[in-house]
Write an enzyme that holds these catalytic residues in place. Structure first.
Site: not given
Ligand code: 3PG
Length: 184
Positions: A32, A36, A60, A120
């Site tokens: 994924e 960002r 994102t 999610k």
């Molecule tokens: C996301 O966008 O899914 C998160 O930033 C992932 O979170 P994590 O860094 O705690 O795995």
């Protein structure tokens, strides 16, 4: 769907090969790539061409413009931190799976209304972890979850053991894959 969805942040296009190779070496075929960073769409396009055997998606994604850019780049699935009706519509029109972030019954009901059956659960850790997820899942037998955010090596098996969990996501998968690669 694969059981592991690594949340990938590509700061520079040149990092793409290293990260995707590390994931593949770790036995993970999904990535994924998150919107960002400025090079997200370019990285998705590159990854789709260079690693056609992998399931490359965009994360994102918070508006229709990003969704269109991700799909144009070849993204095979779209993930958002929350639920966007505009993104959901864009995905439906293009027949691409959309996994919106949902942590309340209202959000899940909205997702269902948009024809979405996998969401999610984000950020899983601060929204109560597995205990909260089990309660949240009860009224929605038709919904599957992808807990992400605060998921790590220590709790991922507990999440995966819950039959409503389709996959777990997280940045820890990328970190671990890169560490493993560096050890070699
Ligand atoms: C996301 O966008 O899914 C998160 O930033 C992932 O979170 P994590 O860094 O705690 O795995």
């Amino acid at each position: 769907m694969e059981k592991y969805i690594p949340v990938v942040v590509i700061k520079e296009l040149g990092e793409t090969d290293k990260i995707l190779t590390a994931l593949k070496d770790a036995g993970i075929q999904t990535a994924e790539i998150t919107f960002r960073t400025a090079c997200a769409a370019q990285a998705i396009e590159y990854a789709c061409k260079k690693y056609p055997e992998m399931n490359i998606g965009a994360g994102t994604v918070i508006n229709a413009k990003q969704c269109e850019a991700a799909l144009k780049a070849g993204a095979q699935f779209i993930v958002s931190p929350g639920l966007s009706v505009a993104v959901a519509k864009c995905c439906r029109e293009n027949n691409v799976p959309y996994y919106p972030g949902c942590v309340t019954p209202t959000e899940i009901m909205q997702a269902l209304g948009l024809g979405i059956t996998t969401v999610k659960f984000f950020p899983a850790g601060v929204y109560g972890g597995l205990k909260a997820l089990k309660t949240l899942a009860e009224p929605f037998p038709q919904i599957k979850f992808i807990p992400t955010g605060g998921v790590d090596r220590n709790n991922m098996d507990e999440f995966l053991a819950f039959d409503k969990v389709e996959a777990v996501g997280g940045s820890f998968l990328v970190k671990e894959a890169l560490e493993k690669m560096e050890e070699k």
